[in-house]
Design a protein around this motif. Structure first.
Motif, PDB file in Angstrom:
ATOM      1  N   LEU A   1      30.200  33.057  37.203  1.00  0.00           N
ATOM      2  CA  LEU A   1      31.142  32.415  38.123  1.00  0.00           C
ATOM      3  C   LEU A   1      32.491  32.187  37.466  1.00  0.00           C
ATOM      4  N   LYS A   2      32.473  31.789  36.206  1.00  0.00           N
ATOM      5  CA  LYS A   2      33.731  31.560  35.496  1.00  0.00           C
ATOM      6  C   LYS A   2      34.545  32.844  35.450  1.00  0.00           C
ATOM      7  N   SER A   3      33.874  33.951  35.109  1.00  0.00           N
ATOM      8  CA  SER A   3      34.555  35.240  35.063  1.00  0.00           C
ATOM      9  C   SER A   3      35.053  35.644  36.445  1.00  0.00           C
ATOM     10  N   ASN A   4      34.221  35.385  37.460  1.00  0.00           N
ATOM     11  CA  ASN A   4      34.553  35.798  38.825  1.00  0.00           C
ATOM     12  C   ASN A   4      35.686  34.971  39.420  1.00  0.00           C
ATOM     13  N   MET A   5      35.768  33.686  39.040  1.00  0.00           N
ATOM     14  CA  MET A   5      36.771  32.783  39.607  1.00  0.00           C
ATOM     15  C   MET A   5      38.037  32.684  38.768  1.00  0.00           C
ATOM     16  N   SER A   6      38.040  33.366  37.638  1.00  0.00           N
ATOM     17  CA  SER A   6      39.185  33.286  36.742  1.00  0.00           C
ATOM     18  C   SER A   6      40.459  33.798  37.408  1.00  0.00           C
ATOM     19  N   SER A   7      41.577  33.168  37.081  1.00  0.00           N
ATOM     20  CA  SER A   7      42.870  33.616  37.619  1.00  0.00           C
ATOM     21  C   SER A   7      43.253  34.984  37.076  1.00  0.00           C
ATOM     22  N   ASP A   8      42.598  35.391  35.969  1.00  0.00           N
ATOM     23  CA  ASP A   8      42.869  36.723  35.407  1.00  0.00           C
ATOM     24  C   ASP A   8      42.168  37.829  36.193  1.00  0.00           C
ATOM     25  N   THR A   9      41.230  37.438  37.067  1.00  0.00           N
ATOM     26  CA  THR A   9      40.491  38.423  37.860  1.00  0.00           C
ATOM     27  C   THR A   9      41.143  38.568  39.227  1.00  0.00           C
ATOM     28  N   PRO A  10      41.733  39.746  39.544  1.00  0.00           N
ATOM     29  CA  PRO A  10      42.361  39.930  40.861  1.00  0.00           C
ATOM     30  C   PRO A  10      41.352  39.804  41.990  1.00  0.00           C
ATOM     31  N   ALA A  11      41.841  39.452  43.163  1.00  0.00           N
ATOM     32  CA  ALA A  11      40.954  39.183  44.307  1.00  0.00           C
ATOM     33  C   ALA A  11      40.056  40.369  44.626  1.00  0.00           C
ATOM     34  N   HIS A  12      40.605  41.597  44.546  1.00  0.00           N
ATOM     35  CA  HIS A  12      39.815  42.770  44.926  1.00  0.00           C
ATOM     36  C   HIS A  12      38.700  43.068  43.910  1.00  0.00           C
ATOM     37  N   ALA A  13      38.785  42.480  42.716  1.00  0.00           N
ATOM     38  CA  ALA A  13      37.790  42.733  41.678  1.00  0.00           C
ATOM     39  C   ALA A  13      36.743  41.634  41.599  1.00  0.00           C
ATOM     40  N   ARG A  14      36.780  40.683  42.526  1.00  0.00           N
ATOM     41  CA  ARG A  14      35.824  39.584  42.501  1.00  0.00           C
ATOM     42  C   ARG A  14      34.591  39.907  43.337  1.00  0.00           C
ATOM     43  N   MET A  15      33.461  39.382  42.895  1.00  0.00           N
ATOM     44  CA  MET A  15      32.231  39.555  43.637  1.00  0.00           C
ATOM     45  C   MET A  15      32.166  38.561  44.786  1.00  0.00           C
ATOM     46  N   SER A  16      31.547  38.968  45.884  1.00  0.00           N
ATOM     47  CA  SER A  16      31.351  38.056  47.008  1.00  0.00           C
ATOM     48  C   SER A  16      30.307  37.012  46.645  1.00  0.00           C
ATOM     49  N   ASP A  17      30.291  35.894  47.380  1.00  0.00           N
ATOM     50  CA  ASP A  17      29.275  34.864  47.141  1.00  0.00           C
ATOM     51  C   ASP A  17      27.866  35.433  47.328  1.00  0.00           C
ATOM     52  N   ALA A  18      27.718  36.323  48.314  1.00  0.00           N
ATOM     53  CA  ALA A  18      26.398  36.922  48.568  1.00  0.00           C
ATOM     54  C   ALA A  18      25.932  37.742  47.371  1.00  0.00           C
ATOM     55  N   ASP A  19      26.868  38.483  46.749  1.00  0.00           N
ATOM     56  CA  ASP A  19      26.500  39.294  45.591  1.00  0.00           C
ATOM     57  C   ASP A  19      26.218  38.426  44.368  1.00  0.00           C
ATOM     58  N   VAL A  20      27.002  37.349  44.207  1.00  0.00           N
ATOM     59  CA  VAL A  20      26.735  36.424  43.101  1.00  0.00           C
ATOM     60  C   VAL A  20      25.360  35.785  43.291  1.00  0.00           C
ATOM     61  N   MET A  21      25.063  35.371  44.517  1.00  0.00           N
ATOM     62  CA  MET A  21      23.772  34.747  44.812  1.00  0.00           C
ATOM     63  C   MET A  21      22.621  35.710  44.542  1.00  0.00           C
ATOM     64  N   ALA A  22      22.839  36.994  44.786  1.00  0.00           N
ATOM     65  CA  ALA A  22      21.790  37.999  44.568  1.00  0.00           C
ATOM     66  C   ALA A  22      21.447  38.153  43.094  1.00  0.00           C
ATOM     67  N   GLN A  23      22.349  37.721  42.208  1.00  0.00           N
ATOM     68  CA  GLN A  23      22.059  37.839  40.781  1.00  0.00           C
ATOM     69  C   GLN A  23      21.003  36.829  40.335  1.00  0.00           C
ATOM     70  N   ILE A  24      20.817  35.725  41.083  1.00  0.00           N
ATOM     71  CA  ILE A  24      19.860  34.695  40.666  1.00  0.00           C
ATOM     72  C   ILE A  24      18.431  35.237  40.682  1.00  0.00           C
ATOM     73  N   PRO A  25      17.939  35.788  41.811  1.00  0.00           N
ATOM     74  CA  PRO A  25      16.604  36.401  41.744  1.00  0.00           C
ATOM     75  C   PRO A  25      16.569  37.615  40.825  1.00  0.00           C
ATOM     76  N   THR A  26      17.716  38.279  40.654  1.00  0.00           N
ATOM     77  CA  THR A  26      17.777  39.391  39.702  1.00  0.00           C
ATOM     78  C   THR A  26      17.464  38.900  38.300  1.00  0.00           C
ATOM     79  N   PHE A  27      18.101  37.783  37.900  1.00  0.00           N
ATOM     80  CA  PHE A  27      17.816  37.191  36.592  1.00  0.00           C
ATOM     81  C   PHE A  27      16.330  36.851  36.468  1.00  0.00           C
TER      82      PHE A  27
END
Length: 549
Positions: A301-327
């Protein structure tokens, strides 16, 4: 049956049958003309060989089905798929290298994506993502799996491993010896570890007195008998419209409600964890997420929400959420299975156990650092050899997205006697790399490739160094841009578990070796089992408390 079901079930069944017919006809129109590859005779049009491949038990130490077929038909052969189609299976090193280098041509097959999406929900986890989406996710997640973060996680590895050790000590305290089956315990401890390191969540699997909804949902999901059934991949191979009809019909008839309840619970829990981690990150600020919340999800989330990460390069909340069962999927089952095999090998090779125990007992601290663990040569070779010979994932499937020609290190001879040193494939062709067979190929590893010899890592053959694996010249974690990011996490977690257990206990088999089986599930997982309970993961061991304890 309720009156309303008497009306709807035949109607829905008719719809399913109609769409199934259309799907089969559509599928057959896309199946490439069979090559003249050698292979076993197709036993049936509907399942092909997939029933045998999906779930089959083999006595420990005897050749598996894939071993037998490779011995009979060579490094590359064909076997029957669903609906009269066929699939290519290969352990050829040039095939491995070609597919790994050309991941833009060879993607994960729909069956795999559909099965995993049952758990991941609307989002796309990194293990099913492709192309630009996969590259974006890898870039965001890489920092969470680097050496600095794994060094921090090592403390959690030790905390939970020592907690499990103390439970085992209490169980055998009276006599100093007792029978313990590590299968369930290792599953519990690795679930607890991934809960804490993955998203700072206490799953409390080791605490039998606690009931945790997310933990129970995952247990139900992965202990379901459905994973043994070849109907599961067959249904997953159908178009989503038909899958939806089948699921609706199953639920209306009261079938699979437990599985659906588990999936719903996992999705609710993942949504809550995402909200909590985002709130904590927002409260502490992007530059300092706090020492208590440095977990895989918060780092992502820190990497995804960083100001250094442009909007088009950010993951959606749905994709971030999908990483939890992936882990959870990738983070606990891999390590628990591999550590079970490690304890089995220690029990079978008492000389190796004695030497490794001596090395571990010579370490002056009970909780060495990651770098200190990596500096133990016998432990390092033992873990590498366990993961080579008992790769948690034994087969990897890919589908060709365009026509291609694959070079072969080992040519094949067709029915007409013509020798081919290249393998032409057409768009839509399914290809399976038999990872376990590459990891035990005598041409690469030498004449004792199928034997457990940790000292081989002191002088690795040059031929084995041609294997382009993510970890240690094996394909246990695949490789290339789609190689498993968690290889370092798993290998260090394994080292911690073995370090803790071998400094306290001595292990022997509680049954005769010829009573043990290797159970293959969902065509990819290898699990220890017993002849008397062939569909259960079991490994009864005699555990003795060491005198120094």
């Amino acid at each position: 049956m309720q009156p309303i079901l008497k009306i709807f079930v035949p109607v829905l069944a008719s719809i399913v049958a109609y769409y199934l017919f259309r799907t089969i006809r559509w599928g057959l129109s896309r199946i490439p003309s069979p090559l003249s590859l050698p292979g076993p005779p197709n036993p049936g049009w509907f399942f092909g060989h997939q029933k045998e491949i999906w779930s089959k038990s083999t006595p420990l130490g005897e050749p598996t089905l894939m071993d037998e077929w490779h011995e009979m038909y060579g490094p590359t052969f064909k076997a029957g798929g669903f609906f009269g189609g066929y699939r290519i299976y290969s352990m050829d090193i040039k095939v491995v290298q070609h597919i790994m280098r050309n991941d833009d041509i060879y993607s994960k097959p729909p069956v795999m994506r559909n099965l995993l999406n049952m758990i991941l929900g609307e989002g796309t986890g990194v293990i099913v993502a492709e192309g630009a989406q996969h590259r974006l996710q890898r870039k965001a997640m890489n920092p969470a799996f680097g050496p600095p973060q794994i060094r921090e996680f090592t403390k959690t590895f030790f905390d939970k491993s020592l907690e499990m050790r103390d439970i085992w000590k209490a169980q055998i305290a009276t006599e100093g010896v007792g029978e313990i089956d590590p299968v369930e315990w290792l599953s519990k401890v690795t679930v607890d570890i991934i809960g804490l390191t993955g998203f700072n969540y206490h799953l409390d699997a080791l605490n039998d007195g606690q009931t945790n909804a997310l933990n129970e949902a995952f247990k139900t999901m992965f202990h379901s008998n459905g994973w043994d059934s070849p109907w599961m991949p067959l249904i997953a191979a159908l178009p989503k419209s038909i899958q939806s009809i089948i699921k609706t019909l199953a639920l209306a008839c009261g079938v699979d409600t437990t599985m659906k309840s588990s999936v719903d619970c996992i999705q609710r829990s993942c949504r809550q964890l995402l909200m909590e981690n985002k709130a904590q990150l927002a409260a502490t600020g992007e530059k300092d997420i706090g020492s208590g919340s440095r977990n895989l999800l918060s780092l992502l989330l820190k990497s995804n929400m960083s100001s250094d990460t442009p909007a088009h390069a950010r993951m959606s909340d749905a994709d971030v959420m999908a990483q939890i069962p992936t882990f959870l999927i990738a983070g606990h089952d891999t390590t628990s299975l591999a550590t079970n095999w490690a304890l089995l090998e220690l029990s079978l090779h008492q000389d190796i156990q004695a030497k490794l125990q001596e090395e571990l007992l010579s370490v002056p601290t009970a909780t060495p650092s990651m770098d200190e663990l990596n500096g133990l040569p016998l432990l390092d070779g033992f873990v590498r050899e366990t993961l080579r010979l008992h790769s948690p994932i034994t087969t990897l499937g890919r589908i060709a997205t365009q026509d291609d020609i694959i070079p072969l290190a080992h040519p094949f001879t067709d029915r007409d006697g013509t020798v081919h040193d290249k393998l032409p494939v057409r768009k839509g062709q399914l290809i399976h790399i038999t990872l376990h067979q590459v990891n035990t190929d005598k041409l690469l590893w030498g004449p004792h490739a199928d034997e457990f010899r940790p000292d081989r890592w002191l002088n690795l053959p040059d031929s084995a160094r041609t294997i382009p694996g993510a970890y240690s010249n094996t394909l246990s974690f695949w490789g290339g841009s789609h190689g498993c990011m968690g290889w370092r996490f798993t290998s260090i977690e394994m080292k911690v578990l073995i370090f803790v257990l071998l400094r306290s206990f001595h292990f022997e088999l509680a049954v005769q070796k010829d009573e043990l089986m290797v159970l293959k599930m969902a065509s990819i997982w290898q699990r220890p089992s017993l002849k008397s309970e062939p569909l259960q993961t079991r490994l009864p061991l005699v555990v003795k408390l060491l005198k120094n304890e």
